[in-house]
Design a protein around this motif. Structure first.
Motif, mmCIF file in Angstrom:
data_model
loop_
_atom_site.group_PDB
_atom_site.id
_atom_site.type_symbol
_atom_site.label_atom_id
_atom_site.label_comp_id
_atom_site.label_asym_id
_atom_site.label_seq_id
_atom_site.Cartn_x
_atom_site.Cartn_y
_atom_site.Cartn_z
ATOM 1 N N GLY A 185 11.665 50.927 -121.421
ATOM 2 C CA GLY A 185 10.891 50.636 -122.620
ATOM 3 C C GLY A 185 11.726 50.602 -123.884
ATOM 4 O O GLY A 185 11.169 50.473 -124.986
ATOM 5 N N GLY A 186 13.035 50.712 -123.732
ATOM 6 C CA GLY A 186 13.934 50.626 -124.882
ATOM 7 C C GLY A 186 14.021 51.894 -125.707
ATOM 8 O O GLY A 186 14.500 51.868 -126.843
ATOM 9 N N LEU A 187 13.594 53.015 -125.127
ATOM 10 C CA LEU A 187 13.627 54.288 -125.837
ATOM 11 C C LEU A 187 14.703 55.191 -125.254
ATOM 12 O O LEU A 187 15.231 54.944 -124.160
ATOM 13 C CB LEU A 187 12.258 54.964 -125.753
ATOM 14 N N ARG A 188 15.007 56.265 -125.966
ATOM 15 C CA ARG A 188 16.127 57.125 -125.570
ATOM 16 C C ARG A 188 15.698 58.235 -124.620
ATOM 17 O O ARG A 188 14.623 58.803 -124.748
ATOM 18 C CB ARG A 188 16.782 57.751 -126.808
ATOM 19 N N VAL A 189 16.593 58.528 -123.668
ATOM 20 C CA VAL A 189 16.457 59.690 -122.800
ATOM 21 C C VAL A 189 17.651 60.592 -123.066
ATOM 22 O O VAL A 189 18.800 60.174 -122.909
ATOM 23 C CB VAL A 189 16.424 59.291 -121.312
ATOM 24 N N LEU A 190 17.387 61.817 -123.495
ATOM 25 C CA LEU A 190 18.458 62.753 -123.836
ATOM 26 C C LEU A 190 18.438 63.921 -122.861
ATOM 27 O O LEU A 190 17.488 64.712 -122.854
ATOM 28 C CB LEU A 190 18.281 63.268 -125.268
ATOM 29 N N PRO A 191 19.465 64.056 -122.006
ATOM 30 C CA PRO A 191 19.478 65.150 -121.031
ATOM 31 C C PRO A 191 20.055 66.433 -121.612
ATOM 32 O O PRO A 191 21.056 66.412 -122.330
ATOM 33 C CB PRO A 191 20.391 64.602 -119.927
ATOM 34 N N LEU A 192 19.419 67.542 -121.299
ATOM 35 C CA LEU A 192 19.924 68.858 -121.671
ATOM 36 C C LEU A 192 20.323 69.578 -120.389
ATOM 37 O O LEU A 192 19.463 70.012 -119.628
ATOM 38 C CB LEU A 192 18.867 69.669 -122.421
ATOM 39 N N PRO A 193 21.605 69.687 -120.112
ATOM 40 C CA PRO A 193 22.053 70.266 -118.838
ATOM 41 C C PRO A 193 21.750 71.749 -118.749
ATOM 42 O O PRO A 193 21.556 72.430 -119.759
ATOM 43 C CB PRO A 193 23.560 70.009 -118.854
ATOM 44 N N GLY A 194 21.722 72.231 -117.524
ATOM 45 C CA GLY A 194 21.453 73.652 -117.317
ATOM 46 C C GLY A 194 21.442 73.989 -115.843
ATOM 47 O O GLY A 194 22.198 73.417 -115.056
ATOM 48 N N ALA A 195 20.575 74.897 -115.452
ATOM 49 C CA ALA A 195 20.566 75.422 -114.088
ATOM 50 C C ALA A 195 20.263 74.340 -113.056
ATOM 51 O O ALA A 195 19.459 73.445 -113.281
ATOM 52 C CB ALA A 195 19.535 76.541 -113.979
ATOM 53 N N SER A 196 20.935 74.456 -111.911
ATOM 54 C CA SER A 196 20.694 73.573 -110.769
ATOM 55 C C SER A 196 21.008 74.357 -109.505
ATOM 56 O O SER A 196 22.106 74.900 -109.373
ATOM 57 C CB SER A 196 21.586 72.323 -110.846
ATOM 58 N N SER A 197 20.075 74.423 -108.585
ATOM 59 C CA SER A 197 20.325 75.173 -107.352
ATOM 60 C C SER A 197 21.433 74.536 -106.532
ATOM 61 O O SER A 197 22.167 75.230 -105.814
ATOM 62 C CB SER A 197 19.039 75.251 -106.523
ATOM 63 N N ILE A 198 21.590 73.228 -106.654
ATOM 64 C CA ILE A 198 22.600 72.510 -105.872
ATOM 65 C C ILE A 198 24.004 72.937 -106.278
ATOM 66 O O ILE A 198 24.812 73.388 -105.454
ATOM 67 C CB ILE A 198 22.427 70.998 -106.044
ATOM 68 N N THR A 199 24.315 72.807 -107.562
ATOM 69 C CA THR A 199 25.657 73.168 -108.017
ATOM 70 C C THR A 199 25.879 74.673 -107.960
ATOM 71 O O THR A 199 27.002 75.137 -107.759
ATOM 72 C CB THR A 199 25.902 72.652 -109.443
ATOM 73 N N THR A 200 24.811 75.457 -108.116
ATOM 74 C CA THR A 200 24.943 76.906 -108.005
ATOM 75 C C THR A 200 25.401 77.294 -106.603
ATOM 76 O O THR A 200 26.319 78.098 -106.428
ATOM 77 C CB THR A 200 23.611 77.594 -108.338
ATOM 78 N N ALA A 201 24.776 76.715 -105.590
ATOM 79 C CA ALA A 201 25.158 77.008 -104.206
ATOM 80 C C ALA A 201 26.566 76.505 -103.902
ATOM 81 O O ALA A 201 27.371 77.203 -103.273
ATOM 82 C CB ALA A 201 24.153 76.385 -103.244
ATOM 83 N N LEU A 202 26.877 75.299 -104.360
ATOM 84 C CA LEU A 202 28.201 74.739 -104.096
ATOM 85 C C LEU A 202 29.310 75.593 -104.698
ATOM 86 O O LEU A 202 30.378 75.760 -104.109
ATOM 87 C CB LEU A 202 28.281 73.313 -104.651
ATOM 88 N N SER A 203 29.052 76.159 -105.876
ATOM 89 C CA SER A 203 30.092 76.936 -106.549
ATOM 90 C C SER A 203 30.442 78.208 -105.795
ATOM 91 O O SER A 203 31.537 78.755 -105.980
ATOM 92 C CB SER A 203 29.643 77.296 -107.972
ATOM 93 N N ALA A 204 29.533 78.684 -104.942
ATOM 94 C CA ALA A 204 29.783 79.918 -104.199
ATOM 95 C C ALA A 204 30.107 79.681 -102.733
ATOM 96 O O ALA A 204 30.434 80.629 -102.018
ATOM 97 C CB ALA A 204 28.558 80.833 -104.306
ATOM 98 N N ALA A 205 30.017 78.435 -102.275
ATOM 99 C CA ALA A 205 30.181 78.151 -100.849
ATOM 100 C C ALA A 205 31.632 78.188 -100.393
ATOM 101 O O ALA A 205 31.908 78.378 -99.209
ATOM 102 C CB ALA A 205 29.551 76.795 -100.509
ATOM 103 N N GLY A 206 32.573 77.992 -101.315
ATOM 104 C CA GLY A 206 33.983 78.011 -100.928
ATOM 105 C C GLY A 206 34.367 76.814 -100.082
ATOM 106 O O GLY A 206 34.882 76.959 -98.973
ATOM 107 N N LEU A 207 34.124 75.631 -100.602
ATOM 108 C CA LEU A 207 34.395 74.408 -99.838
ATOM 109 C C LEU A 207 35.867 74.018 -99.929
ATOM 110 O O LEU A 207 36.238 73.062 -100.598
ATOM 111 C CB LEU A 207 33.504 73.269 -100.356
ATOM 112 N N VAL A 208 36.701 74.750 -99.220
ATOM 113 C CA VAL A 208 38.147 74.556 -99.359
ATOM 114 C C VAL A 208 38.636 73.259 -98.728
ATOM 115 O O VAL A 208 39.720 72.788 -99.049
ATOM 116 C CB VAL A 208 38.911 75.745 -98.746
ATOM 117 N N HIS A 209 37.864 72.669 -97.816
ATOM 118 C CA HIS A 209 38.308 71.442 -97.143
ATOM 119 C C HIS A 209 37.702 70.184 -97.753
ATOM 120 O O HIS A 209 37.949 69.091 -97.285
ATOM 121 C CB HIS A 209 37.935 71.488 -95.659
ATOM 122 N N ASP A 210 36.891 70.346 -98.799
ATOM 123 C CA ASP A 210 36.074 69.223 -99.242
ATOM 124 C C ASP A 210 36.572 68.493 -100.482
ATOM 125 O O ASP A 210 36.071 67.430 -100.818
ATOM 126 C CB ASP A 210 34.640 69.716 -99.495
#
Length: 309
Positions: free
Chosen positions: A127-152
């Motif tokens: 519609g030609g209007l703005r979308v402004l994202p405010l970053p913050g919590a995410s279960s996906i990146t939270t889990a990835l940060s603790a998984a220890g993906l040393v081969h990935d």
């Protein structure tokens, strides 16, 4: 208001209030996935100044807002969820064209990532209007940060919830088995055992189960896929709560011999590092197969015993 956040709004205004927040724009706001303290100062400020808050569940969002001391009338909350997103997007567009600031929040985490919000953002942009994202919590990146993906090397695929139908779920797991990158899944407590059974097909491939992230009973545990069902059954508490399931990338296959994994393993064993620890470290350093290196370590230990006889 939760007493712990009595000063939060004033701090948010001081930290973020000087920035420009255009009218007639949609603000996509990430909210905590469990711990209320995981809210950003900018998110608090935008939620406070928003003319309308579009949300997945108005009752849930009203409770969240009141915890932070943000008062909005029921008329300022607009339900936008998976069943009405297309229709409700039209109402949001009307408000934006009228010059309102509209914030969108899902029940938890970052909207439009396995949650409603993508259609709304698309409609606003179209519609030609703005979308402004405010970053913050995410279960996906939270889990990835603790998984220890040393081969990935930081590469992963997000699959979200697999089908509840066993045949389709098994087919999806077969595709995961052929996927060289890490794969992130989501699962509900009443289906986690069925998913665990399906993942047994991945054998020794490592799985990180991240349960109730950021909440009081958070647990993060990594083990081979073949062991997951038995581990869950050992304690009924382990099947409670929402899950992020990280399927680690398959480790690079190495053969015993004069390769990097074998050399690293021998060096560690010669320095007196315990066998299991040496295997784990060598696999992490070189990307070698932990099972292959373990067999090699046993062989080296037997050779060392024979040499001392």
């Amino acid at each position: 208001m939760n007493a712990s956040f009595s000063n939060a709004l004033a701090t948010a205004r001081e930290a973020a209030g000087h920035q420009h927040y255009p009218q007639g724009a949609l603000y996509v706001v990430a909210t905590p996935i469990g711990n209320l303290a995981d809210i950003t100062l900018r998110a608090l400020h935008v939620l406070a100044i928003a003319d309308t808050i579009a949300c997945e569940d108005t009752r849930h969002t009203q409770t969240l807002l009141r915890a932070y001391g943000i008062e909005k009338s029921s008329h300022q909350l607009l339900a936008v969820h998976q069943h009405n997103e297309a229709e409700a997007s039209g109402r949001v567009l009307e408000k934006l064209h009228a010059g309102e600031r509209v914030a969108y929040v899902s029940d938890a985490g970052t909207p439009a990532v396995s949650d409603p919000g993508a259609r709304l953002a698309h409609a606003v942009t179209a519609g030609g209007l703005r979308v402004l994202p405010l970053p913050g919590a995410s279960s996906i990146t939270t889990a990835l940060s603790a998984a220890g993906l040393v081969h990935d090397s930081g590469h992963f695929v997000f699959e979200g919830f697999l089908s509840t139908r066993s045949a389709e779920r098994d087919a999806a797991v077969r595709k995961i088995a052929a996927e060289p990158r890490a794969v992130v899944l989501l699962e509900a407590p009443h289906r986690i055992e069925a998913l665990a059974t399906a993942l047994v097909a991945l054998g020794t491939r490592e799985i990180t189960l991240a349960r109730e992230l950021t909440k009081q009973f958070e647990s993060i545990h990594t083990l081979p896929a073949s062991d997951v069902p038995a581990w869950l059954q050992e304690d009924t508490q382990r099947t409670r709560g929402e899950f992020v399931v990280v399927v680690h990338a398959a480790a690079a296959v190495t053969e015993p011999g004069d390769d990097a994994g074998a050399r690293a393993l021998k060096l560690l064993l010669d320095e007196g590092v315990p066998l299991k620890s040496a295997v784990k470290i060598a696999a992490q350093w070189t990307g070698g197969s932990r099972n292959t290196l373990y067999d090699l370590a046993l062989s080296l230990r037997k050779d060392a015993v024979r040499d001392t006889d």
